[in-house]
Scaffold this motif. Structure first.
Motif, PDB file in Angstrom:
ATOM      1  N   LEU A  88      33.489  34.156  36.325  1.00 51.41           N
ATOM      2  CA  LEU A  88      34.552  34.099  35.329  1.00 51.41           C
ATOM      3  C   LEU A  88      35.776  34.915  35.727  1.00 51.41           C
ATOM      4  O   LEU A  88      36.778  34.921  35.016  1.00 51.41           O
ATOM      5  CB  LEU A  88      34.060  34.621  33.970  1.00 51.41           C
ATOM      6  N   GLU A  89      35.702  35.606  36.841  1.00 48.78           N
ATOM      7  CA  GLU A  89      36.823  36.424  37.282  1.00 48.78           C
ATOM      8  C   GLU A  89      36.716  36.640  38.782  1.00 48.78           C
ATOM      9  O   GLU A  89      35.701  36.325  39.388  1.00 48.78           O
ATOM     10  CB  GLU A  89      36.827  37.778  36.553  1.00 48.78           C
ATOM     11  N   VAL A  90      37.787  37.152  39.359  1.00 53.90           N
ATOM     12  CA  VAL A  90      37.788  37.497  40.777  1.00 53.90           C
ATOM     13  C   VAL A  90      38.051  38.998  40.875  1.00 53.90           C
ATOM     14  O   VAL A  90      39.191  39.436  40.979  1.00 53.90           O
ATOM     15  CB  VAL A  90      38.825  36.685  41.574  1.00 53.90           C
ATOM     16  N   PRO A  91      37.017  39.822  40.809  1.00 54.82           N
ATOM     17  CA  PRO A  91      37.194  41.275  40.730  1.00 54.82           C
ATOM     18  C   PRO A  91      37.578  41.900  42.064  1.00 54.82           C
ATOM     19  O   PRO A  91      37.414  41.300  43.131  1.00 54.82           O
ATOM     20  CB  PRO A  91      35.809  41.760  40.283  1.00 54.82           C
ATOM     21  N   ASP A  92      38.095  43.121  41.958  1.00 56.28           N
ATOM     22  CA  ASP A  92      38.379  43.941  43.133  1.00 56.28           C
ATOM     23  C   ASP A  92      39.353  43.272  44.093  1.00 56.28           C
ATOM     24  O   ASP A  92      39.188  43.313  45.304  1.00 56.28           O
ATOM     25  CB  ASP A  92      37.084  44.288  43.872  1.00 56.28           C
ATOM     26  N   THR A  93      40.386  42.631  43.547  1.00 55.71           N
ATOM     27  CA  THR A  93      41.354  41.937  44.397  1.00 55.71           C
ATOM     28  C   THR A  93      42.778  42.434  44.170  1.00 55.71           C
ATOM     29  O   THR A  93      43.726  41.760  44.528  1.00 55.71           O
ATOM     30  CB  THR A  93      41.318  40.423  44.113  1.00 55.71           C
ATOM     31  N   GLY A  94      42.933  43.613  43.567  1.00 54.14           N
ATOM     32  CA  GLY A  94      44.271  44.082  43.260  1.00 54.14           C
ATOM     33  C   GLY A  94      44.894  43.243  42.164  1.00 54.14           C
ATOM     34  O   GLY A  94      44.203  42.719  41.289  1.00 54.14           O
ATOM     35  N   ARG A  95      46.193  43.070  42.203  1.00 56.61           N
ATOM     36  CA  ARG A  95      46.891  42.286  41.173  1.00 56.61           C
ATOM     37  C   ARG A  95      46.889  40.815  41.559  1.00 56.61           C
ATOM     38  O   ARG A  95      47.921  40.210  41.857  1.00 56.61           O
ATOM     39  CB  ARG A  95      48.307  42.814  40.975  1.00 56.61           C
ATOM     40  N   ALA A  96      45.693  40.230  41.544  1.00 64.09           N
ATOM     41  CA  ALA A  96      45.526  38.824  41.911  1.00 64.09           C
ATOM     42  C   ALA A  96      45.029  38.038  40.714  1.00 64.09           C
ATOM     43  O   ALA A  96      44.237  38.521  39.915  1.00 64.09           O
ATOM     44  CB  ALA A  96      44.553  38.688  43.072  1.00 64.09           C
ATOM     45  N   MET A  97      45.511  36.809  40.583  1.00 55.20           N
ATOM     46  CA  MET A  97      45.081  35.905  39.524  1.00 55.20           C
ATOM     47  C   MET A  97      44.870  34.514  40.110  1.00 55.20           C
ATOM     48  O   MET A  97      45.411  34.191  41.172  1.00 55.20           O
ATOM     49  CB  MET A  97      46.128  35.825  38.403  1.00 55.20           C
ATOM     50  N   VAL A  98      44.081  33.713  39.416  1.00 57.33           N
ATOM     51  CA  VAL A  98      43.818  32.333  39.829  1.00 57.33           C
ATOM     52  C   VAL A  98      44.271  31.393  38.724  1.00 57.33           C
ATOM     53  O   VAL A  98      43.912  31.584  37.556  1.00 57.33           O
ATOM     54  CB  VAL A  98      42.323  32.113  40.116  1.00 57.33           C
ATOM     55  N   LEU A  99      45.055  30.386  39.074  1.00 48.51           N
ATOM     56  CA  LEU A  99      45.460  29.345  38.134  1.00 48.51           C
ATOM     57  C   LEU A  99      44.618  28.101  38.399  1.00 48.51           C
ATOM     58  O   LEU A  99      44.501  27.659  39.550  1.00 48.51           O
ATOM     59  CB  LEU A  99      46.942  29.003  38.299  1.00 48.51           C
ATOM     60  N   THR A 100      44.012  27.544  37.353  1.00 45.36           N
ATOM     61  CA  THR A 100      43.186  26.354  37.512  1.00 45.36           C
ATOM     62  C   THR A 100      43.650  25.267  36.546  1.00 45.36           C
ATOM     63  O   THR A 100      44.117  25.549  35.444  1.00 45.36           O
ATOM     64  CB  THR A 100      41.695  26.657  37.264  1.00 45.36           C
ATOM     65  N   PHE A 101      43.482  24.011  36.987  1.00 51.01           N
ATOM     66  CA  PHE A 101      43.889  22.848  36.200  1.00 51.01           C
ATOM     67  C   PHE A 101      42.747  21.833  36.208  1.00 51.01           C
ATOM     68  O   PHE A 101      42.264  21.447  37.270  1.00 51.01           O
ATOM     69  CB  PHE A 101      45.164  22.230  36.781  1.00 51.01           C
ATOM     70  N   ASP A 102      42.348  21.398  35.018  1.00 47.54           N
ATOM     71  CA  ASP A 102      41.188  20.524  34.863  1.00 47.54           C
ATOM     72  C   ASP A 102      41.571  19.106  34.454  1.00 47.54           C
ATOM     73  O   ASP A 102      42.630  18.866  33.885  1.00 47.54           O
ATOM     74  CB  ASP A 102      40.254  21.078  33.778  1.00 47.54           C
ATOM     75  N   ASP A 103      40.648  18.179  34.724  1.00 50.84           N
ATOM     76  CA  ASP A 103      40.604  16.815  34.180  1.00 50.84           C
ATOM     77  C   ASP A 103      41.407  15.789  34.960  1.00 50.84           C
ATOM     78  O   ASP A 103      41.290  14.591  34.673  1.00 50.84           O
ATOM     79  CB  ASP A 103      41.077  16.765  32.719  1.00 50.84           C
ATOM     80  N   GLY A 104      42.234  16.164  35.907  1.00 49.60           N
ATOM     81  CA  GLY A 104      43.067  15.204  36.631  1.00 49.60           C
ATOM     82  C   GLY A 104      42.324  14.584  37.806  1.00 49.60           C
ATOM     83  O   GLY A 104      41.093  14.628  37.870  1.00 49.60           O
ATOM     84  N   PRO A 105      43.136  14.043  38.723  1.00 47.78           N
ATOM     85  CA  PRO A 105      44.603  14.038  38.707  1.00 47.78           C
ATOM     86  C   PRO A 105      45.169  12.917  37.831  1.00 47.78           C
ATOM     87  O   PRO A 105      44.583  11.850  37.731  1.00 47.78           O
ATOM     88  CB  PRO A 105      44.972  13.827  40.172  1.00 47.78           C
TER      89      PRO A 105
END
Length: 279
Positions: A88-105
């Motif tokens: 549910l997260e990407v820990p210990d990566t500094g100020r990093a975030m993941v953007l995800t998009f569902d149901d396509g294309p």
């Protein structure tokens, strides 16, 4: 996936899904901000791929509210490397975030999302449904060409816990096959529709070579709450390791596109690195 709201006959599915959310686990590595091919967006759609005016194929499932607020029931012990819960997260990566998009294309909205990501030179994750992907393979190729991760979101977006193992394998296997035949490699990640996982989905996903990925921040963009509301939810939820859930199909996603145009540069200005997980 034709409609944003569930049909009355599907109310029982909510009761089944209500106990099937996900709990966090750690330990992912990530790519940092991507270097994408040197092509500039034209502001009106993709450089390549189907016409944005094309109608999407008919889908057989409907959008239900993702079930993330509930802890899953106890699962039988699975043999390594099968997981019992999704990331549910990407820990210990500094100020990093993941953007995800569902149901396509979806040829109406996915090209614009790709153009915004390309403009800011970042990578994201697209969890595609096989019945959409098979009719929009050019968009899959465009995702891969820009360095995005293409994940498996089942064939027709069913409620996984209601299916026997053979149907789960069919849903995941057929979608992985479309992705592999189109891109030359099978997906490494999958996401259960509605966030409703079960032991069979973890075991079958692992058998197909995939890891389960959930999310931290749900934009609820499928409810079309307004562009400003989506932007506010992302910016308020922004934190190191966060995975953001949005949609590029399954209904009218114009608000999702407009929101991305606003919150992505703000995240970058605040020092966040937009990443994709690595196995």
């Amino acid at each position: 996936m034709k409609k944003d709201q569930p049909l009355p006959g599907r109310r029982s599915m909510f009761r089944i899904a209500a106990c099937l959310g996900a709990a966090a686990v750690g330990g992912l590595l990530v790519h940092e901000r991507a270097e994408t091919p040197g092509r500039a967006p034209d502001g009106a759609g993709p450089v390549a791929g189907p016409s944005a005016a094309a109608a999407p194929p008919k889908a057989t499932s409907y959008r239900l509210r993702p079930m993330t607020a509930f802890a899953p029931p106890a699962l039988r012990r699975a043999k390594p490397p099968v997981r019992k819960r999704p990331f549910l997260e990407v820990p210990d990566t500094g100020r990093a975030m993941v953007l995800t998009f569902d149901d396509g294309p979806d040829p109406r909205y996915t090209p614009d999302i790709l153009a915004v990501l390309r403009e800011h030179e970042v990578r994201a994750m697209f969890f595609v449904c096989g019945e959409m992907a098979t009719h929009n393979r050019d968009l899959l190729r465009e995702m891969a060409a820009d360095g995005h991760a293409v994940g498996n979101h089942t064939w027709s977006h069913p409620l996984i816990p209601t299916l026997p193992p053979s149907r789960i394998r069919d849903q995941l296997g057929r979608t992985s096959e479309v992705i592999e035949k189109t891109l030359g490699e099978a997906p490494l990640w999958y996401r259960a529709p509605y966030g409703a996982w079960n032991r069979h989905s973890f075991e079958i996903g692992a058998d197909l070579g995939m890891e389960p990925l959930g999310w931290t921040v749900d934009t609820l963009d499928w409810m079309r709450p307004g562009t400003s509301t989506i932007v506010r939810r992302v910016l308020r939820g922004a934190a190191p390791g966060v995975i953001v859930l949005s949609h590029d199909a399954g209904g009218n996603r114009s608000q999702s596109v407009s929101a991305l145009r606003r919150y992505l540069p703000e995240l970058l200005d605040e020092g966040y690195r937009i990443t994709v997980p690595r196995r």
